[in-house]
Scaffold this motif. Structure first.
Motif, mmCIF file in Angstrom:
data_model
loop_
_atom_site.group_PDB
_atom_site.id
_atom_site.type_symbol
_atom_site.label_atom_id
_atom_site.label_comp_id
_atom_site.label_asym_id
_atom_site.label_seq_id
_atom_site.Cartn_x
_atom_site.Cartn_y
_atom_site.Cartn_z
ATOM 1 N N ILE A 235 0.530 -1.391 0.156
ATOM 2 C CA ILE A 235 0.460 -0.138 -0.205
ATOM 3 C C ILE A 235 1.117 1.494 -0.262
ATOM 4 O O ILE A 235 1.835 1.352 0.752
ATOM 5 C CB ILE A 235 -0.804 -0.200 1.723
ATOM 6 N N ARG A 236 0.602 2.162 -0.884
ATOM 7 C CA ARG A 236 0.824 3.784 -1.301
ATOM 8 C C ARG A 236 0.455 3.857 -0.846
ATOM 9 O O ARG A 236 -1.084 3.834 -1.295
ATOM 10 C CB ARG A 236 2.004 3.946 -2.388
ATOM 11 N N PHE A 237 0.779 5.556 -0.612
ATOM 12 C CA PHE A 237 -0.418 7.080 -1.169
ATOM 13 C C PHE A 237 0.272 7.885 -1.175
ATOM 14 O O PHE A 237 1.996 7.997 -1.180
ATOM 15 C CB PHE A 237 -1.287 6.992 0.112
ATOM 16 N N THR A 238 -0.705 8.789 -2.363
ATOM 17 C CA THR A 238 0.053 10.075 -2.654
ATOM 18 C C THR A 238 -1.003 11.091 -2.797
ATOM 19 O O THR A 238 -1.740 10.846 -3.229
ATOM 20 C CB THR A 238 1.106 10.621 -3.876
ATOM 21 N N ALA A 257 3.172 -3.396 8.194
ATOM 22 C CA ALA A 257 4.187 -4.423 7.051
ATOM 23 C C ALA A 257 3.445 -3.964 6.051
ATOM 24 O O ALA A 257 4.295 -3.779 4.909
ATOM 25 C CB ALA A 257 4.055 -5.553 7.405
ATOM 26 N N LYS A 258 2.208 -3.653 5.578
ATOM 27 C CA LYS A 258 2.169 -3.549 4.139
ATOM 28 C C LYS A 258 2.155 -2.140 3.440
ATOM 29 O O LYS A 258 2.350 -1.337 2.294
ATOM 30 C CB LYS A 258 0.427 -3.767 3.436
ATOM 31 N N LEU A 259 2.395 -1.220 4.440
ATOM 32 C CA LEU A 259 2.521 0.425 3.775
ATOM 33 C C LEU A 259 3.712 0.629 3.707
ATOM 34 O O LEU A 259 4.710 0.419 4.439
ATOM 35 C CB LEU A 259 2.160 1.160 5.347
ATOM 36 N N MET A 260 4.066 0.867 1.979
ATOM 37 C CA MET A 260 5.965 0.378 1.758
ATOM 38 C C MET A 260 6.239 1.324 2.462
ATOM 39 O O MET A 260 5.915 2.921 2.807
ATOM 40 C CB MET A 260 5.766 1.162 0.602
#
Ligand code: 5AD
Ligand code: SF4
Length: 440
Positions: A235-238, A257-260
């Motif tokens: 998972i990423r966000f921007t 852990a899934k959040l990069m």
């Protein structure tokens, strides 16, 4: 059965536009269109545009001019302008470039199929409303097309921050968050279609406050819900604003852990005087303290930023403060721009910096950012990282993917498939990418 009509979409600007272009292509799929990579064989051309800087907007007009010959050869060809230039300039586009048949804003592109029909009847179609109905709901009936292992997913749109240089609050409107259940449904659908990494998008994504089962949810709460989806690995966000970096999101960087370990957190400038005039409502110091807190939660975080040089009234001393901030923070990637006057924004009225001076500052800023980027990329050599493979490389038996930190990584290995997520040791650092070898 008649042959499918062909749609050529060209996307400018931000990742939100990439997502919107995909959704427009899907909507037109329902009208019998398939995508083509070349404008030459298209029955419809759509430019999904960006209005953030003057150059971006001007590019659209020069591109449109190039389609004159195509339209002369093929009178049935329909040409449309979508995105933020469409929103900002509306009918003016058709006046300036009469070969345009259709203008559609970012909030009304779910109406594209009806608009296309209208153009087929020889009429012009224009829609730059901020409609009551939710475009995502209207588009929901259409499953997302099958696709590669990574996808964008818009969770929030618009901006209430009104930075003094920026058109986004005018073109994309006020901040709106999509309800969590709809995002989760879309995410599950993407994962069923082979997606393993989702980047949550929003002009101010960390201000997300969509409806959840027990009231509004924060972005971190949404991320924890996504974390539960089997098969979704990353998972990423921007893109984020420093003032909306809430405690639970900082904590998630250390615990999910899934959040990069990658964060795009624009600061724009390092001088408090300029930040104030930009209406950023944070200082250089508060930004640096914030980064320290995020890095305490996730020490290996790779930071990315946006910078503007030559903002009205920026002195050499103010510019030095930006360089000092960069030296202190250290960015793994960065986007830097010369200030561009946007009509209608507060800064457009102010005393402008000499363009040659601004050019010189941009060069010095980019030299520093490039050096930092290089150092951080080189420091990956010897490290073990996860790589999600996206496509074959140019050389035989080579695959290319993205590391946890979003670096491109080339790996040689029998049997690696697109969509595989593997542990890799980085062995060397090249011009714009890393090379690695498989660990498992
Ligand atoms: N001039 C130059 N850069 C701009 N940006 C936004 N508006 C302008 C402008 N008028 C930059 C900011 C923002 C990024 C998306 O574009 O750095 O974060
Ligand atoms: Fe523009 Fe500022 Fe909003 Fe970002 S936070 S979209 S730069 S107004």
């Amino acid at each position: 059965m008649s042959a499918p009509k062909k749609l050529y979409i060209k996307t400018y600007g931000c990742q939100m536009n990439v997502y919107d272009s995909e959704r427009m292509a899907e909507a037109m799929g329902g009208q019998g269109y398939v995508e083509t990579k070349s404008p030459d064989d298209a029955d419809m051309i759509l430019l999904n545009t960006c209005h953030i800087r003057e150059k971006a907007a001007e590019k659209v007009y020069s591109e449109l001019g190039r389609f004159k010959g195509l339209k002369a050869d093929k009178p049935d060809l329909k040409i449309g302008v979508a995105g933020c230039v469409a929103q900002a300039e509306g009918e003016e586009i058709m006046r300036r470039q009469p070969l345009v048949d259709l203008v559609v804003g970012p909030q009304s592109y779910h109406r594209l199929p009806e608009m296309e029909q209208k153009t087929r009847q020889g009429e012009k179609a224009l829609d730059t409303d901020f409609p009551e109905e939710d475009k995502f709901e209207t588009l929901k009936q259409r499953p997302r097309a099958s696709r590669g292992p990574t996808a964008f997913l818009t969770v929030q749109e618009g901006c209430d921050k009104f930075c003094a240089f920026c058109v986004v609050p005018y073109t994309r409107g006020a901040e709106v968050s999509r309800p969590a259940d709809r995002i989760l449904t879309e995410a599950r659908d993407l994962v069923e279609r082979g997606v393993r990494e989702i980047t949550l998008l929003g002009q101010n994504v960390n201000a997300y406050h969509g409806a959840g089962p027990n009231g509004d949810m924060t972005l971190a709460q949404l991320i924890w819900q996504l974390d539960k989806i089997d098969g979704l690995e990353r998972i990423r966000f921007t893109t984020s604003h420093p003032n909306d970096m809430q405690d639970d999101l900082i904590e998630a960087h250390g615990t999910c852990a899934k959040l990069m370990p990658y964060l795009h957190l624009p600061v724009q400038a390092g001088s408090d005087k300029i930040l104030k005039r930009m209406n950023r409502s944070h200082t250089a110091e508060s930004y640096i303290r914030l980064i320290e807190r995020i890095r305490a939660a996730r020490p290996d975080l790779l930071l990315s930023g946006d910078f503007i040089v030559g903002f009205p009234e920026e002195t050499e001393e103010d510019f030095q403060a930006t360089l000092d901030l960069i030296e202190e923070v250290k960015y793994g990637t960065a986007y830097s721009f010369k200030y561009s006057t946007r009509p209608g924004t507060p800064a457009a009225e102010r005393a402008q910096v000499d363009p040659a001076e601004a050019d010189d500052r941009l060069q010095r800023l980019q030299a520093l950012l490039t050096r930092q980027q290089r150092e951080i990329q080189d420091s990956m050599v010897g490290r073990e990282v996860g790589v999600l493979f996206e496509k074959p490389g140019r050389q035989d038996g080579q695959m290319v993917g993205k590391s946890d930190y979003l670096h491109a990584v080339h790996v040689r290995g029998e049997g690696i498939q697109v969509g595989d997520l593997k542990r890799v040791r980085i062995v060397s650092s090249g011009a714009n990418s890393l090379a690695g070898e498989l660990l498992d």
